[in-house]
Motif scaffolding. Structure first.
Motif, mmCIF file in Angstrom:
data_model
loop_
_atom_site.group_PDB
_atom_site.id
_atom_site.type_symbol
_atom_site.label_atom_id
_atom_site.label_comp_id
_atom_site.label_asym_id
_atom_site.label_seq_id
_atom_site.Cartn_x
_atom_site.Cartn_y
_atom_site.Cartn_z
ATOM 1 N N THR A 70 0.955 -1.204 0.089
ATOM 2 C CA THR A 70 0.098 -0.011 0.016
ATOM 3 C C THR A 70 0.827 1.156 -0.165
ATOM 4 O O THR A 70 0.601 2.137 -0.635
ATOM 5 N N ASP A 71 1.813 1.362 1.033
ATOM 6 C CA ASP A 71 2.853 2.453 0.662
ATOM 7 C C ASP A 71 3.414 2.538 -0.568
ATOM 8 O O ASP A 71 3.471 3.705 -1.135
ATOM 9 N N CYS A 72 3.900 1.534 -1.103
ATOM 10 C CA CYS A 72 4.724 1.540 -2.326
ATOM 11 C C CYS A 72 3.684 2.152 -3.464
ATOM 12 O O CYS A 72 4.288 3.097 -4.172
ATOM 13 N N ILE A 73 2.385 1.851 -3.244
ATOM 14 C CA ILE A 73 1.582 2.535 -4.465
ATOM 15 C C ILE A 73 1.175 3.934 -4.214
ATOM 16 O O ILE A 73 1.285 4.858 -4.926
ATOM 17 N N PHE A 74 0.889 4.134 -2.924
ATOM 18 C CA PHE A 74 0.529 5.522 -2.337
ATOM 19 C C PHE A 74 1.661 6.304 -2.785
ATOM 20 O O PHE A 74 1.493 7.596 -3.443
ATOM 21 N N ILE A 75 2.838 6.108 -2.368
ATOM 22 C CA ILE A 75 3.968 7.066 -2.350
ATOM 23 C C ILE A 75 4.576 7.490 -4.053
ATOM 24 O O ILE A 75 4.703 8.386 -4.400
ATOM 25 N N SER A 76 4.448 6.132 -4.685
ATOM 26 C CA SER A 76 4.814 6.207 -6.112
ATOM 27 C C SER A 76 3.983 7.016 -7.053
ATOM 28 O O SER A 76 4.437 7.811 -7.711
ATOM 29 N N ILE A 77 2.745 6.838 -6.745
ATOM 30 C CA ILE A 77 1.692 7.755 -7.466
ATOM 31 C C ILE A 77 2.071 9.216 -7.631
ATOM 32 O O ILE A 77 1.952 9.816 -8.727
ATOM 33 N N SER A 78 2.389 9.631 -6.371
ATOM 34 C CA SER A 78 2.580 11.107 -6.404
ATOM 35 C C SER A 78 3.870 11.591 -6.460
ATOM 36 O O SER A 78 4.301 12.766 -6.688
ATOM 37 N N ASN A 79 4.928 10.570 -6.558
ATOM 38 C CA ASN A 79 6.388 11.190 -6.481
ATOM 39 C C ASN A 79 7.166 10.588 -7.924
ATOM 40 O O ASN A 79 8.110 11.215 -8.123
ATOM 41 N N LEU A 80 6.508 9.619 -8.632
ATOM 42 C CA LEU A 80 7.316 9.222 -9.662
ATOM 43 C C LEU A 80 6.613 9.595 -11.005
ATOM 44 O O LEU A 80 7.138 9.136 -12.134
ATOM 45 N N PHE A 81 5.422 10.137 -11.034
ATOM 46 C CA PHE A 81 4.563 10.553 -11.972
ATOM 47 C C PHE A 81 4.148 11.760 -11.919
ATOM 48 O O PHE A 81 3.917 12.542 -10.980
ATOM 49 N N LYS A 82 4.496 12.752 -13.169
ATOM 50 C CA LYS A 82 4.141 14.062 -13.422
ATOM 51 C C LYS A 82 2.478 14.386 -12.812
ATOM 52 O O LYS A 82 1.779 13.390 -12.878
ATOM 53 N N GLU A 83 2.584 15.681 -12.242
ATOM 54 C CA GLU A 83 1.253 15.794 -12.038
ATOM 55 C C GLU A 83 0.295 15.764 -13.060
ATOM 56 O O GLU A 83 0.313 16.243 -14.036
ATOM 57 N N GLY A 84 -0.967 15.195 -12.797
ATOM 58 C CA GLY A 84 -2.213 14.798 -13.647
ATOM 59 C C GLY A 84 -1.745 13.475 -14.295
ATOM 60 O O GLY A 84 -2.611 13.351 -15.217
ATOM 61 N N TYR A 85 -0.759 12.714 -14.118
ATOM 62 C CA TYR A 85 -0.464 11.444 -14.894
ATOM 63 C C TYR A 85 -0.405 10.396 -14.009
ATOM 64 O O TYR A 85 -0.142 10.773 -12.736
ATOM 65 N N LYS A 86 -0.951 9.302 -14.257
ATOM 66 C CA LYS A 86 -0.869 8.306 -13.593
ATOM 67 C C LYS A 86 -0.348 6.985 -14.426
ATOM 68 O O LYS A 86 -0.633 7.073 -15.574
ATOM 69 N N PRO A 87 -0.041 5.756 -13.758
ATOM 70 C CA PRO A 87 0.217 4.508 -14.586
ATOM 71 C C PRO A 87 -1.185 4.088 -15.319
ATOM 72 O O PRO A 87 -2.250 4.181 -14.788
ATOM 73 N N ASP A 88 -0.912 3.271 -16.274
ATOM 74 C CA ASP A 88 -1.982 2.927 -17.102
ATOM 75 C C ASP A 88 -2.775 1.778 -16.243
ATOM 76 O O ASP A 88 -3.829 1.288 -16.610
ATOM 77 N N LEU A 89 -1.885 0.956 -15.637
ATOM 78 C CA LEU A 89 -2.183 -0.329 -14.881
ATOM 79 C C LEU A 89 -1.243 -0.290 -13.652
ATOM 80 O O LEU A 89 -0.255 -0.136 -13.962
ATOM 81 N N VAL A 90 -1.935 -0.944 -12.843
ATOM 82 C CA VAL A 90 -1.133 -1.490 -11.506
ATOM 83 C C VAL A 90 -1.113 -2.961 -11.403
ATOM 84 O O VAL A 90 -2.266 -3.304 -11.576
ATOM 85 N N ILE A 91 -0.228 -3.705 -11.297
ATOM 86 C CA ILE A 91 -0.020 -5.165 -11.130
ATOM 87 C C ILE A 91 0.528 -5.556 -9.635
ATOM 88 O O ILE A 91 1.824 -5.023 -9.741
ATOM 89 N N SER A 92 -0.143 -6.295 -8.969
ATOM 90 C CA SER A 92 0.674 -6.623 -7.616
ATOM 91 C C SER A 92 0.937 -8.143 -7.598
ATOM 92 O O SER A 92 -0.120 -9.061 -7.873
#
Length: 262
Positions: A70-92
């Protein structure tokens, strides 16, 4: 090129994660953010009592010190992707061991997918069921069926669309067989797991008590139509269960209102 964010509750060096990267690298840009150590059965936990450090091990590959999926997804979304952008898919995943029935609530693998859909990102949790956890790994399990399945699912999603509405994810379990032994894919419901109490009490050299919680065998309550995840795996099918985060028991709302007025 499509971007897929990966995590794995078995840790950043998990063999299942390596298999997932190998399978998906030809069809998408892969970003990995995973716990620094095994976080199995951590559930949908978010670390609030201490700071977390994200270390870059190589391009697009990070580990979070003592973090949960959960931490990994939460932190990465706001810190590894430009504002307004998200990955197309998450796979765990690929998790080592089943995540079926009520085990989904314990699962760090499922939790990674849960966190993604909370943020509006389509997600899949994928787990490899094992006959014998240690023996399968020691025998260099090839994940052939799991890799084939995830590539087929991701390709279908990218070519068409994600099949579920918001705040829902796909929970995939792979039977412990070779790809050519698989009977196909079944869409299933989550089964009813039967639990025991496999708790072991011990004493350390100072005479102090400590406890180990063991692994429960995969025992379940038989479903009327043989349509649950456990039964699909037993019959050598890949199980795909659509999971929603809304846990409200809607059928009980009226009866609860009546109960309160009595």
């Amino acid at each position: 090129m499509k971007q897929i964010l990966l995590t794995n509750d078995d840790g950043f060096d998990a063999v299942g994660l390596k298999a997932l990267i190998e399978a998906l690298t030809p069809i998408a840009k892969i970003i990995v953010v995973a716990p620094a150590k095994n976080k199995s059965a951590c559930g949908h936990s978010l670390t609030l009592d201490k700071p977390l450090r994200m270390d870059c091990l190589k391009d697009d590959f990070y580990k979070i010190d003592d973090g949960s999926p959960t931490d990994c997804i939460f932190i990465s979304i706001s810190n590894l992707f430009k504002e307004g952008y998200k990955p197309d898919l998450v796979i765990s995943g690929i998790n080592i061991g089943a995540n079926m029935g009520e085990d989904i609530t314990y699962s760090g693998t499922a939790a990674g997918a849960m966190e993604a859909v909370i943020h509006g990102i389509p997600a899949i949790a994928i787990s490899q069921v094992c006959r014998d956890r240690c023996q399968d790994i020691q025998n260099n399990w090839d994940f052939e069926l799991a890799k084939k399945t995830i590539v087929e699912l991701v390709t279908k999603i990218f070519d068409n669309n994600f099949p579920l509405d918001e705040r829902k994810f796909l929970n995939v379990n792979i039977p412990p067989i070779k790809a050519n032994e698989c009977n196909g894919i079944k869409v299933t419901k989550a089964g009813y797991r039967e639990y025991g109490n496999d708790t072991h009490r011990h004493l350390n050299p100072r005479g102090e008590e400590y406890y180990w919680i063991g692994l429960h065998p995969l025992i379940w309550r038989e479903s009327q139509n043989k349509d649950c995840d456990f039964e699909a795996i037993k019959a050598n099918y890949v199980s795909i269960t659509p999971i929603m985060l809304d846990m409200t028991s809607y059928n009980d709302i009226k009866s609860m209102e009546n109960w309160l007025t009595k």
